[in-house]
Design a protein around this motif. Structure first.
Motif, PDB file in Angstrom:
ATOM      1  N   MET A   1      38.452  55.801  29.896  1.00  0.00           N
ATOM      2  CA  MET A   1      39.243  56.350  30.994  1.00  0.00           C
ATOM      3  C   MET A   1      40.217  55.308  31.535  1.00  0.00           C
ATOM      4  O   MET A   1      41.373  55.635  31.833  1.00  0.00           O
ATOM      5  N   GLU A   2      39.768  54.053  31.663  1.00  0.00           N
ATOM      6  CA  GLU A   2      40.654  53.009  32.170  1.00  0.00           C
ATOM      7  C   GLU A   2      41.869  52.843  31.262  1.00  0.00           C
ATOM      8  O   GLU A   2      43.015  52.785  31.723  1.00  0.00           O
ATOM      9  N   ARG A   3      41.623  52.739  29.948  1.00  0.00           N
ATOM     10  CA  ARG A   3      42.736  52.566  29.004  1.00  0.00           C
ATOM     11  C   ARG A   3      43.698  53.746  29.081  1.00  0.00           C
ATOM     12  O   ARG A   3      44.918  53.586  29.102  1.00  0.00           O
ATOM     13  N   SER A   4      43.131  54.937  29.097  1.00  0.00           N
ATOM     14  CA  SER A   4      43.970  56.141  29.076  1.00  0.00           C
ATOM     15  C   SER A   4      44.772  56.280  30.357  1.00  0.00           C
ATOM     16  O   SER A   4      45.969  56.617  30.320  1.00  0.00           O
ATOM     17  N   LEU A   5      44.144  56.041  31.501  1.00  0.00           N
ATOM     18  CA  LEU A   5      44.861  56.165  32.768  1.00  0.00           C
ATOM     19  C   LEU A   5      45.940  55.099  32.913  1.00  0.00           C
ATOM     20  O   LEU A   5      46.985  55.338  33.529  1.00  0.00           O
ATOM     21  N   ASP A   6      45.688  53.911  32.337  1.00  0.00           N
ATOM     22  CA  ASP A   6      46.727  52.885  32.369  1.00  0.00           C
ATOM     23  C   ASP A   6      47.928  53.295  31.517  1.00  0.00           C
ATOM     24  O   ASP A   6      49.079  53.082  31.889  1.00  0.00           O
ATOM     25  N   LEU A   7      47.672  53.885  30.350  1.00  0.00           N
ATOM     26  CA  LEU A   7      48.775  54.391  29.532  1.00  0.00           C
ATOM     27  C   LEU A   7      49.525  55.504  30.256  1.00  0.00           C
ATOM     28  O   LEU A   7      50.754  55.611  30.184  1.00  0.00           O
ATOM     29  N   LEU A   8      48.773  56.329  30.985  1.00  0.00           N
ATOM     30  CA  LEU A   8      49.379  57.395  31.749  1.00  0.00           C
ATOM     31  C   LEU A   8      50.281  56.832  32.844  1.00  0.00           C
ATOM     32  O   LEU A   8      51.375  57.337  33.105  1.00  0.00           O
TER      33      LEU A   8
ATOM     34  N   PRO B   1      44.005  36.584  29.254  1.00  0.00           N
ATOM     35  CA  PRO B   1      45.236  37.317  29.562  1.00  0.00           C
ATOM     36  C   PRO B   1      46.387  36.901  28.657  1.00  0.00           C
ATOM     37  O   PRO B   1      46.550  35.728  28.316  1.00  0.00           O
ATOM     38  N   GLY B   2      47.173  37.892  28.268  1.00  0.00           N
ATOM     39  CA  GLY B   2      48.407  37.652  27.525  1.00  0.00           C
ATOM     40  C   GLY B   2      49.597  38.122  28.343  1.00  0.00           C
ATOM     41  O   GLY B   2      49.489  38.409  29.537  1.00  0.00           O
ATOM     42  N   GLU B   3      50.738  38.225  27.685  1.00  0.00           N
ATOM     43  CA  GLU B   3      51.946  38.612  28.403  1.00  0.00           C
ATOM     44  C   GLU B   3      51.923  40.073  28.833  1.00  0.00           C
ATOM     45  O   GLU B   3      52.316  40.416  29.943  1.00  0.00           O
ATOM     46  N   HIS B   4      51.419  40.946  27.948  1.00  0.00           N
ATOM     47  CA  HIS B   4      51.429  42.376  28.245  1.00  0.00           C
ATOM     48  C   HIS B   4      50.021  42.984  28.308  1.00  0.00           C
ATOM     49  O   HIS B   4      49.855  44.089  28.821  1.00  0.00           O
TER      50      HIS B   4
ATOM     51  N   PRO C   1      45.732  46.810  29.612  1.00  0.00           N
ATOM     52  CA  PRO C   1      47.053  46.348  30.080  1.00  0.00           C
ATOM     53  C   PRO C   1      46.922  45.182  31.047  1.00  0.00           C
ATOM     54  O   PRO C   1      45.967  45.089  31.820  1.00  0.00           O
ATOM     55  N   ARG C   2      47.922  44.313  31.021  1.00  0.00           N
ATOM     56  CA  ARG C   2      47.903  43.100  31.846  1.00  0.00           C
ATOM     57  C   ARG C   2      47.815  43.437  33.342  1.00  0.00           C
ATOM     58  O   ARG C   2      47.254  42.654  34.118  1.00  0.00           O
ATOM     59  N   GLU C   3      48.352  44.599  33.740  1.00  0.00           N
ATOM     60  CA  GLU C   3      48.342  44.949  35.155  1.00  0.00           C
ATOM     61  C   GLU C   3      46.936  45.073  35.725  1.00  0.00           C
ATOM     62  O   GLU C   3      46.726  44.955  36.933  1.00  0.00           O
ATOM     63  N   ARG C   4      45.945  45.321  34.873  1.00  0.00           N
ATOM     64  CA  ARG C   4      44.565  45.473  35.332  1.00  0.00           C
ATOM     65  C   ARG C   4      43.843  44.138  35.481  1.00  0.00           C
ATOM     66  O   ARG C   4      42.765  44.084  36.068  1.00  0.00           O
ATOM     67  N   PHE C   5      44.445  43.069  34.966  1.00  0.00           N
ATOM     68  CA  PHE C   5      43.707  41.804  34.900  1.00  0.00           C
ATOM     69  C   PHE C   5      43.431  41.212  36.279  1.00  0.00           C
ATOM     70  O   PHE C   5      42.339  40.687  36.527  1.00  0.00           O
TER      71      PHE C   5
END
Length: 565
Positions: A146-153, A202-205, A224-228
């Motif tokens: 769910m986390e991965r999918s909602l981040d893509l959303l 963590p990476g760039e993206h 995604p990096r935004e969740r880090f």
């Protein structure tokens, strides 16, 4: 909208989990008490308290509710632009993010609704009102999916708000329920998969999560990096670090219950170009394998280490790099020395395992309680055996040597490549050669090699003649008439396809006699000392590893990987 009704539930979730052995009765009672107080679902409480992993919960819920699992029985379209329902009035991206739910139609036109709680009344009522007459089948989903999918959303619809430097905002991020659940799940999965470390990089993206299992790092998750920032803040908060400090390295520790086990976790944060690299070292609080006989030593090595543990005075050093099992060996040696008639004191940073009948001291450098100061004080306690977690500097080395020269048995570790390198390391610290040599009783080097998985290992097709001949001579000396059982890794679901499961030590033990002590005082080189050890019949790391490959415990490739020069 009409959702498919769940099948009648003939059994309670708690009863199912008890029957599966996933939880204990105490875990269930505690969760039921919290459930009565908070109203949170029982399964979620069991996961949050560390009594159960999310994978175990989802398996039980699939059986109990007769629902499919996203990613196993049902697949989400790979293209996020296909998510959502094209029907008029259907909820949009913002609604799916707010409800933490995913809607889509498969290639056959069937509508699906995935969520961690797809039967939540509020969710079903909203969809029924928005889409009357549309039947969407509920699907269970893990927090990570769910986390991965909602981040893509979110990337498709709108940018996520980047976390700022405001401490209050970071703390709010760290205490959000999805972040708490993600961190708890990572710890539970690491325990289930026998991981010794969790690495968040963590990476760039994006940022990657990797588990170190049997000494090798395996990818586990990419987000995604935004969740880090939220995940890092959560880990720093619970481990006692400063969540606002991102420029300096920090260390922390915490105690948790994950996967049904009580764990001590050492946390380390190291600033990098794209953010802080965070590593969690997992240490089970209860260890039942701390006996010398469980270290995997050959009979001659076991007899030698046992005799060192019975020495009245002197120094025994265990050497090797970080993560080679030195602390476990020291604890096992202490347990062998602890006959109830001796006073045993340790100074450690940190205290990894608590041993009964032994006084263990934790150093605190920030208040001046370092190895040297503790050593000076502990000698006033009249100990028989002293364990120093690591000799790191000249002052600690000299106090340990003085303790050994005045009638104490001192056990410690140093970081060197082999056993005889300990002399060079002590002398480099500034210790006089005669002080480094005189109290020394034994030196041990060790590494950890992966054990072959007993369920899928197969006989080796070929072994180099030089290796086979060299090992046969060693086996005749150490193991007698034991036949060769060369094996190789294959891979199966029980070992996650690696061919290995668990680790065992390979060892190099060098007794230090008067002739070797004199050689050190005279300035003998490392190679000369090694030749002396060879003349006395000492077996070096690679040779001991090949003996274990001969016995079918590990593989030649694994031994060469660990002992490559």
């Amino acid at each position: 909208m009409t959702a498919t009704a769940a099948a009648p539930v003939p059994r309670l979730l708690g009863e199912m989990l008890l029957e599966r052995g996933a939880i204990s009765a105490t875990d269930l009672d505690r969760a039921l008490e919290l459930h009565a107080q908070m109203g949170v679902r029982l399964g979620a409480l069991l996961v949050r308290t560390g009594a159960l992993s999310e994978d175990q919960l989802l398996d039980a819920l699939c059986e109990q509710l007769q629902l499919p699992l996203l990613g196993r029985e049902v697949e989400l379209p790979a293209d996020p632009t296909q998510w959502g329902l094209p029907d008029a009035g259907a909820p949009g991206i913002d609604w799916m993010q707010d409800q933490e739910a995913l809607l889509w139609r498969d290639e056959n036109g069937q509508a699906w609704c995935a969520s961690r709680d797809p039967l939540a009344p509020a969710l079903l009522e909203t969809l029924e009102y928005a889409l009357p007459g549309v039947e969407a089948w509920p699907v269970l989903a893990s927090a990570q999916v769910m986390e991965r999918s909602l981040d893509l959303l979110a990337q498709r619809g709108r940018l996520l708000h980047a976390a700022g430097d405001d401490v209050r905002h970071l703390r709010e991020l760290a205490e959000e329920a999805p972040v708490v659940e993600l961190v708890n799940n990572l710890m539970a999965q690491a325990v289930e998969q026998r991981a010794s470390d969790i690495h968040l990089e963590p990476g760039e993206h994006h940022f990657a999560v990797r588990f170190r299992i049997d000494g090798v790092l395996y990818p586990r998750l990419t987000l995604p990096r935004e969740r880090f920032n939220a995940v890092a803040s959560r880990l720093k908060l619970i481990s006692g670090m400063d969540i606002a400090e991102r420029r300096l390295p920090q260390d922390g520790r915490l105690s948790v219950r994950a996967g049904g086990q009580a764990m001590d976790i050492r946390a380390s944060a190291l600033p990098g170009v794209h953010g802080e690299s965070i590593v969690l070292r997992l240490l089970p609080k209860e260890r039942k394998d701390l006996g010398l006989e469980r270290l995997g030593m050959a009979p001659d090595h076991l007899a030698q280490l046992s005799s060192w543990a019975r020495e009245a005075h002197g120094i025994v050093l265990v050497t090797g790099p970080t993560g080679s099992g030195k602390s476990t060996t020291l604890y096992a040696t202490l347990a062998a020395s602890n006959d109830g008639l001796k006073k045993i004191i340790t100074v450690e940073d940190p205290v990894e395992f608590q041993l009964p009948g032994i006084t263990q001291v934790q150093t605190h450098a920030d208040i001046g309680l370092d190895f040297a100061s503790v050593l000076r004080s502990m000698l006033r306690q009249d100990p028989d055996v002293v364990m120093v977690g690591e000799i790191r500097d000249k002052e600690t080395a000299e106090i340990a040597i003085q303790a050994a020269l005045t009638g104490h048995l001192v056990l410690s570790t140093v970081h060197t490549n082999d056993s005889l390198g300990a002399f060079t390391r002590l002398i480099d610290m500034g210790v006089e050669p005669f002080l480094a040599a005189t109290p020394m009783r034994g030196l041990q080097a060790q590494r950890l090699v992966r054990r072959l998985c007993p369920h899928c290992a197969v006989p080796a097709t070929a072994v180099l003649p030089a290796i086979a001949g060299e090992t046969a001579a060693l086996a005749a000396q150490v193991l007698g008439d034991a036949p060769a059982h060369w094996m190789q890794a294959a891979g199966c679901p029980r070992c996650q396809g690696t061919g290995y499961r668990g680790r065992i030590g390979i060892y190099e033990l060098v007794p230090v006699d008067e002739a070797m002590q004199q050689a050190v005082v005279s300035g003998a080189t490392h190679m000369q000392l090694k030749a002396m050890a060879r003349e006395r019949g000492c077996r070096f790391l690679r040779e001991d590893g090949l003996l274990k490959a001969w016995q079918g415990i590990t593989t030649v490739d694994e031994v060469l990987r660990v002992t490559a020069v």
